[in-house]
Write a protein that holds these residues in place. Structure first.
Motif, mmCIF file in Angstrom:
data_model
loop_
_atom_site.group_PDB
_atom_site.id
_atom_site.type_symbol
_atom_site.label_atom_id
_atom_site.label_comp_id
_atom_site.label_asym_id
_atom_site.label_seq_id
_atom_site.Cartn_x
_atom_site.Cartn_y
_atom_site.Cartn_z
ATOM 1 N N ALA A 8 0.813 -1.217 0.000
ATOM 2 C CA ALA A 8 0.000 0.000 0.000
ATOM 3 C C ALA A 8 0.843 1.263 0.000
ATOM 4 O O ALA A 8 0.402 2.321 -0.435
ATOM 5 N N SER A 9 2.094 1.164 0.489
ATOM 6 C CA SER A 9 2.939 2.353 0.581
ATOM 7 C C SER A 9 3.569 2.745 -0.755
ATOM 8 O O SER A 9 4.182 3.794 -0.860
ATOM 9 N N THR A 10 3.437 1.889 -1.779
ATOM 10 C CA THR A 10 4.046 2.184 -3.060
ATOM 11 C C THR A 10 3.379 3.386 -3.713
ATOM 12 O O THR A 10 2.169 3.426 -3.871
ATOM 13 N N ARG A 11 4.193 4.370 -4.091
ATOM 14 C CA ARG A 11 3.659 5.540 -4.778
ATOM 15 C C ARG A 11 4.580 5.904 -5.926
ATOM 16 O O ARG A 11 5.650 6.466 -5.715
ATOM 17 N N ALA A 12 4.183 5.534 -7.129
ATOM 18 C CA ALA A 12 4.940 5.956 -8.300
ATOM 19 C C ALA A 12 4.824 7.473 -8.436
ATOM 20 O O ALA A 12 3.760 8.046 -8.233
ATOM 21 N N ASP A 13 5.940 8.114 -8.774
ATOM 22 C CA ASP A 13 5.934 9.564 -8.939
ATOM 23 C C ASP A 13 7.001 9.953 -9.959
ATOM 24 O O ASP A 13 8.108 10.370 -9.595
ATOM 25 N N PRO A 14 6.695 9.842 -11.246
ATOM 26 C CA PRO A 14 7.678 10.180 -12.280
ATOM 27 C C PRO A 14 7.832 11.689 -12.449
ATOM 28 O O PRO A 14 7.544 12.265 -13.508
ATOM 29 N N ALA A 15 8.325 12.343 -11.405
ATOM 30 C CA ALA A 15 8.423 13.805 -11.389
ATOM 31 C C ALA A 15 9.356 14.340 -12.463
ATOM 32 O O ALA A 15 9.192 15.470 -12.923
ATOM 33 N N ILE A 16 10.306 13.538 -12.872
ATOM 34 C CA ILE A 16 11.288 13.978 -13.860
ATOM 35 C C ILE A 16 10.634 14.374 -15.184
ATOM 36 O O ILE A 16 11.207 15.143 -15.969
ATOM 37 N N LEU A 17 9.433 13.889 -15.421
ATOM 38 C CA LEU A 17 8.764 14.203 -16.683
ATOM 39 C C LEU A 17 8.536 15.699 -16.862
ATOM 40 O O LEU A 17 8.421 16.183 -17.995
ATOM 41 N N SER A 18 8.501 16.441 -15.762
ATOM 42 C CA SER A 18 8.282 17.888 -15.872
ATOM 43 C C SER A 18 9.460 18.616 -16.514
ATOM 44 O O SER A 18 9.305 19.732 -17.030
ATOM 45 N N ILE A 19 10.652 17.984 -16.500
ATOM 46 C CA ILE A 19 11.826 18.613 -17.114
ATOM 47 C C ILE A 19 12.532 17.667 -18.091
ATOM 48 O O ILE A 19 13.644 17.960 -18.540
ATOM 49 N N ALA A 20 11.893 16.553 -18.416
ATOM 50 C CA ALA A 20 12.554 15.560 -19.265
ATOM 51 C C ALA A 20 12.957 16.131 -20.620
ATOM 52 O O ALA A 20 14.007 15.780 -21.171
ATOM 53 N N ASP A 21 12.145 17.024 -21.163
ATOM 54 C CA ASP A 21 12.480 17.610 -22.465
ATOM 55 C C ASP A 21 13.756 18.436 -22.409
ATOM 56 O O ASP A 21 14.410 18.658 -23.434
ATOM 57 N N ALA A 22 14.141 18.875 -21.210
ATOM 58 C CA ALA A 22 15.317 19.733 -21.054
ATOM 59 C C ALA A 22 16.596 18.954 -20.801
ATOM 60 O O ALA A 22 17.686 19.428 -21.151
ATOM 61 N N ILE A 23 16.495 17.769 -20.197
ATOM 62 C CA ILE A 23 17.731 17.099 -19.753
ATOM 63 C C ILE A 23 17.794 15.619 -20.099
ATOM 64 O O ILE A 23 18.732 14.941 -19.665
ATOM 65 N N ALA A 24 16.852 15.082 -20.861
ATOM 66 C CA ALA A 24 16.819 13.634 -21.040
ATOM 67 C C ALA A 24 16.413 13.236 -22.449
ATOM 68 O O ALA A 24 15.766 14.012 -23.168
ATOM 69 N N HIS A 25 16.772 12.014 -22.826
ATOM 70 C CA HIS A 25 16.397 11.421 -24.105
ATOM 71 C C HIS A 25 15.737 10.070 -23.848
ATOM 72 O O HIS A 25 16.331 9.222 -23.170
ATOM 73 N N PRO A 26 14.551 9.810 -24.384
ATOM 74 C CA PRO A 26 13.946 8.478 -24.254
ATOM 75 C C PRO A 26 14.821 7.436 -24.962
ATOM 76 O O PRO A 26 15.333 7.675 -26.060
ATOM 77 N N VAL A 27 15.001 6.279 -24.326
ATOM 78 C CA VAL A 27 15.835 5.223 -24.887
ATOM 79 C C VAL A 27 15.182 3.873 -24.627
ATOM 80 O O VAL A 27 14.185 3.764 -23.910
ATOM 81 N N LYS A 28 15.760 2.833 -25.215
ATOM 82 C CA LYS A 28 15.324 1.467 -24.980
ATOM 83 C C LYS A 28 16.453 0.680 -24.343
ATOM 84 O O LYS A 28 17.624 0.898 -24.647
ATOM 85 N N ALA A 29 16.104 -0.254 -23.491
ATOM 86 C CA ALA A 29 17.106 -1.120 -22.876
ATOM 87 C C ALA A 29 17.582 -2.158 -23.877
ATOM 88 O O ALA A 29 16.885 -2.505 -24.833
ATOM 89 N N ALA A 30 18.775 -2.662 -23.648
ATOM 90 C CA ALA A 30 19.295 -3.751 -24.459
ATOM 91 C C ALA A 30 18.454 -5.003 -24.240
ATOM 92 O O ALA A 30 17.861 -5.200 -23.170
ATOM 93 N N ASN A 31 18.393 -5.848 -25.248
ATOM 94 C CA ASN A 31 17.700 -7.127 -25.146
ATOM 95 C C ASN A 31 18.728 -8.195 -24.792
ATOM 96 O O ASN A 31 19.429 -8.720 -25.652
ATOM 97 N N PHE A 32 18.835 -8.522 -23.520
ATOM 98 C CA PHE A 32 19.878 -9.422 -23.056
ATOM 99 C C PHE A 32 19.522 -10.883 -23.318
ATOM 100 O O PHE A 32 18.345 -11.264 -23.254
#
Length: 466
Positions: A8-32
């Motif tokens: 019950a204590s789990t709380r997802a909070d992807p706060a980084i999305l508010s600035i993702a356009d400024a500091i991040a690039h969407p990527v995919k993980a390797a297929n191991f």
């Protein structure tokens, strides 16, 4: 697929999305090729409600990187620059890692799950985006020991072997591959702000500074956001520098891209724990000039804060930033004596007296032939050990007596009732044992010594908290 089992204590909070356009690039993980679970940190998984995941689902998320419910829809590789051994490099960023998910823990703090060895990104350059299994094992050992010794560090959350063979120039190859997930309060680096300053984008700088203040420090609007953030970073980094010294730890690569804005130690490569109080002890074989030697770490961290201040000049006048930087020295000294007294298990008496205690201890460790871990183990709390026979009649005996005289004026904050203190020797994490633990895995696939070491280090943590 059936719903995720979550506390019950789990709380997802992807706060980084508010600035993702400024500091991040969407990527995919390797297929191991494989996902073989080697380590899961249920102690910290419980703080974000993920300890209920079975091993299959654990690998589904932390080996295959299928999104967590309500979290980031796609991993984000973060963009940054940095000074590497004091040479500015604009060609770096998350080259073998990404931010995978964010949660609020059971205390309401924002936590990141980030990766190491999860595949190539736009910042990989010529790298393969992979991590050796040995590197992952070493990170487990570093973070467990540092956490026990009170260092504000990232936590090794998961290690999954991936079934690939890697070639590396600095270790026997081919060698086994792994993907690691670390838990930390942020992945925003000093180099993040350096990159924005390099771009000369004041609007972006304001956004990222405000994100850091609001989501990482719970700070609302003030007169000067840049100065407010730098002051908070100075406070945290002064404490981190002191904690490294008291732990006897040498990070090895204190570049600005390895500095977290929350003052949290992370990204462990050529780290070592110093066997003795040797100011010139280095961890990285390529640190030929000793820039990041044991005793130079506070200086290195302060220099890095100066580069953060230079970046923040984009949105602030210089005087309040300079004032923040000038706080580092006194804050470091205060943190050093406080942390030293904590590890020694005595009640602090005041800066002047405590500095004398630290000075006498340094002399004993440097000239009296006593290792760092052995010193704290022998003298902890209410202990008044006798001078070892091999030191009697030498300068070491005089140093032993001198320290004993200073410590006699201190009340114990901890007594030696825990079974750990009744042992013959302290827990340590010196390079020989680290190599032996890895050899058992590499040669016999024997994970027993690693598990035993983690358990022993956590037991020491119980004793230090007692």
């Amino acid at each position: 697929m059936t719903p995720e089992p979550q506390a019950a204590s789990t709380r997802a909070d992807p706060a980084i999305l508010s600035i993702a356009d400024a500091i991040a690039h969407p990527v995919k993980a390797a297929n191991f090729p494989q996902t073989i679970l080697r380590f899961r940190n249920d102690r910290h998984a419980a703080t974000i409600g993920l300890d209920a995941l079975d091993d299959k689902r654990w690998c589904h998320h932390f080996g295959r990187f299928n999104p967590m419910p309500g979290n980031l829809p796609q991993p984000l590789a973060l963009a940054y620059h940095g000074h590497q051994f004091r040479n500015y490099n604009p060609q770096i960023g998350d080259g073998r890692g990404f931010l995978f998910a964010q949660f609020r823990d059971d205390k309401g703090r924002l936590l990141d799950l980030g990766t190491k060895g999860s595949g190539q990104t736009p910042f990989s350059r010529d790298g393969d985006g992979r991590l050796t299994l040995k590197g992952a094992v070493r990170e487990i050992l570093a973070t467990e020991m540092l956490e026990t010794l009170g260092v504000h560090t990232s936590k090794t959350f998961s290690v999954i072997e991936t079934g690939e063979s890697l070639w590396r120039g600095d270790e026997p190859s081919p060698t086994r591959s792994a993907v690691l997930v670390r838990l930390s309060h942020s992945h925003i680096r000093f180099g993040t702000f350096q990159r924005i300053a390099f771009e000369d984008d004041a609007a972006k700088m304001h956004r990222v500074v405000r994100y850091a203040l609001e989501t990482l420090y719970d700070q609302q609007n003030g007169e000067n956001d840049a100065a407010a953030l730098l002051n908070l970073a100075v406070e945290r980094m002064a404490d981190l520098a002191a904690s490294y010294m008291v732990a006897g730890f040498v990070h090895g690569v204190l570049n600005t891209d390895n500095m977290n804005i929350t003052g949290e130690s992370f990204d462990y490569g050529p780290w070592r724990f110093a066997p003795t109080w040797d100011p010139g002890f280095t961890a990285a074989y390529f640190d030929h000039g000793g820039l990041y030697a044991f005793a130079r770490q506070p200086e290195a961290i302060h220099w890095n804060l100066g580069q953060l201040a230079v970046a923040l000049r984009l949105i602030s006048d210089a005087p309040p930033l300079i004032a923040a930087l000038e706080r580092f020295g006194p804050l470091y000294q205060q943190a050093l004596v406080r942390r030293f007294c904590w590890r020694l298990g005595v009640v602090p008496q005041g800066m002047e007296t405590d500095r004398a205690l630290v000075g006498a201890a340094e002399a004993l460790m440097m000239q009296g032939g006593l290792g760092i871990d052995a010193f704290f183990f022998a003298w902890m709390g209410d202990a008044t050990p006798e001078c070892p026979a091999d030191q009697q009649g030498t300068e070491g005996e005089a140093l032993w007596s001198a320290f004993g005289a200073v410590k006699a004026g201190y009340a114990p904050a901890r007594v030696r009732t825990h079974a750990y203190w009744q042992g013959d020797a302290p827990q340590s994490m010196l390079i020989g044992e680290v190599e032996d633990i890895w050899a058992a895995i590499a040669e016999r696939d024997d994970w027993g010594p690693l598990s035993a070491k983690v358990d022993a280090v956590r037991t020491m943590g119980e004793a230090l908290r007692g």
